[in-house]
Design a protein around this motif. Sequence first.
Motif, PDB file in Angstrom:
ATOM      1  N   UNK A 116      -0.140  -9.016   4.986  1.00 26.05           N
ATOM      2  CA  UNK A 116       0.994  -8.124   4.759  1.00 26.05           C
ATOM      3  C   UNK A 116       0.531  -6.680   4.555  1.00 26.05           C
ATOM      4  N   UNK A 117      -0.507  -6.463   3.758  1.00 25.59           N
ATOM      5  CA  UNK A 117      -0.979  -5.105   3.497  1.00 25.59           C
ATOM      6  C   UNK A 117      -1.376  -4.360   4.757  1.00 25.59           C
ATOM      7  N   UNK A 118      -2.333  -4.881   5.530  1.00 30.00           N
ATOM      8  CA  UNK A 118      -2.738  -4.143   6.732  1.00 30.00           C
ATOM      9  C   UNK A 118      -1.635  -4.041   7.790  1.00 30.00           C
ATOM     10  N   UNK A 119      -0.780  -5.053   7.886  1.00 28.26           N
ATOM     11  CA  UNK A 119       0.360  -4.957   8.809  1.00 28.26           C
ATOM     12  C   UNK A 119       1.293  -3.828   8.372  1.00 28.26           C
ATOM     13  N   UNK A 120       1.586  -3.773   7.073  1.00 27.50           N
ATOM     14  CA  UNK A 120       2.457  -2.712   6.552  1.00 27.50           C
ATOM     15  C   UNK A 120       1.816  -1.351   6.759  1.00 27.50           C
ATOM     16  N   UNK A 121       0.531  -1.238   6.457  1.00 27.51           N
ATOM     17  CA  UNK A 121      -0.163   0.034   6.645  1.00 27.51           C
ATOM     18  C   UNK A 121      -0.085   0.532   8.077  1.00 27.51           C
ATOM     19  N   UNK A 122      -0.309  -0.360   9.020  1.00 23.91           N
ATOM     20  CA  UNK A 122      -0.230   0.030  10.435  1.00 23.91           C
ATOM     21  C   UNK A 122       1.183   0.470  10.808  1.00 23.91           C
ATOM     22  N   UNK A 123       2.184  -0.228  10.288  1.00 20.63           N
ATOM     23  CA  UNK A 123       3.583   0.139  10.557  1.00 20.63           C
ATOM     24  C   UNK A 123       3.924   1.488   9.918  1.00 20.63           C
ATOM     25  N   UNK A 124       3.411   1.755   8.711  1.00 18.59           N
ATOM     26  CA  UNK A 124       3.665   3.045   8.068  1.00 18.59           C
ATOM     27  C   UNK A 124       3.097   4.190   8.903  1.00 18.59           C
ATOM     28  N   UNK A 125       1.908   3.994   9.463  1.00 19.89           N
ATOM     29  CA  UNK A 125       1.308   5.006  10.337  1.00 19.89           C
ATOM     30  C   UNK A 125       2.201   5.221  11.553  1.00 19.89           C
ATOM     31  N   UNK A 126       2.713   4.134  12.146  1.00 19.68           N
ATOM     32  CA  UNK A 126       3.613   4.248  13.297  1.00 19.68           C
ATOM     33  C   UNK A 126       4.877   5.034  12.958  1.00 19.68           C
ATOM     34  N   UNK A 127       5.326   4.942  11.718  1.00 17.45           N
ATOM     35  CA  UNK A 127       6.535   5.656  11.288  1.00 17.45           C
ATOM     36  C   UNK A 127       6.250   7.095  10.864  1.00 17.45           C
ATOM     37  N   UNK A 128       5.006   7.523  10.959  1.00 19.97           N
ATOM     38  CA  UNK A 128       4.683   8.922  10.723  1.00 19.97           C
ATOM     39  C   UNK A 128       4.067   9.269   9.384  1.00 19.97           C
ATOM     40  N   UNK A 129       3.765   8.280   8.556  1.00 19.27           N
ATOM     41  CA  UNK A 129       3.103   8.579   7.291  1.00 19.27           C
ATOM     42  C   UNK A 129       1.643   8.925   7.567  1.00 19.27           C
TER      43      UNK A 129
END
Length: 161
Positions: free
Chosen positions: A37-50
């Motif tokens: 969950x952590x690395x999946x969320x992190x990758x998604x946050x980067x995709x959303x512009x964080x």
Amino acid sequence: MDDAGLVSFFMEIAALHSSEEVTFLCIGTDRSTGDALGPLTGSKLVEHGFRHVIGTLPSPCDADNLVARVAEIPSGHIVVAVDACLGPPIALGYYFVSSEPLQPAQSVGANLPAVGHYSLAAVVDMNGPKPYRTLQTTPLHRVMVMAEHIAIAAAKGFGLQ
């Protein structure tokens, strides 16, 4: 808290801190479906512009490197720690959020330092007698959907979507 409550959680953080002064610390490994969950969320946050995200699929933040990865956080940044957790059956698919540090790997009995100014623990599976096995056999689809919901809620909360 459910998915809708996550947006409010992130809006409360965004009211006090801009996305430029927030670092997301997404804890977990890609070697276990439940703990991904952590690395999946992190990758998604980067995709959303964080811009400030530690712990992605290409570069996870796990038990072996947590202390070193925490040292990468820019001075003065507010940290939102994200991790998977196990919980009671009624909490499955929900989130525990707090304006206090997160204690990583508590479900599996590891002794890691508490991290974050804010914390989000996603209940990816039910707590039981064999937590490592439970995390290994957690359905990947559930974890992927929860990671996406966290990233979308963060983007909405910080006005990036």
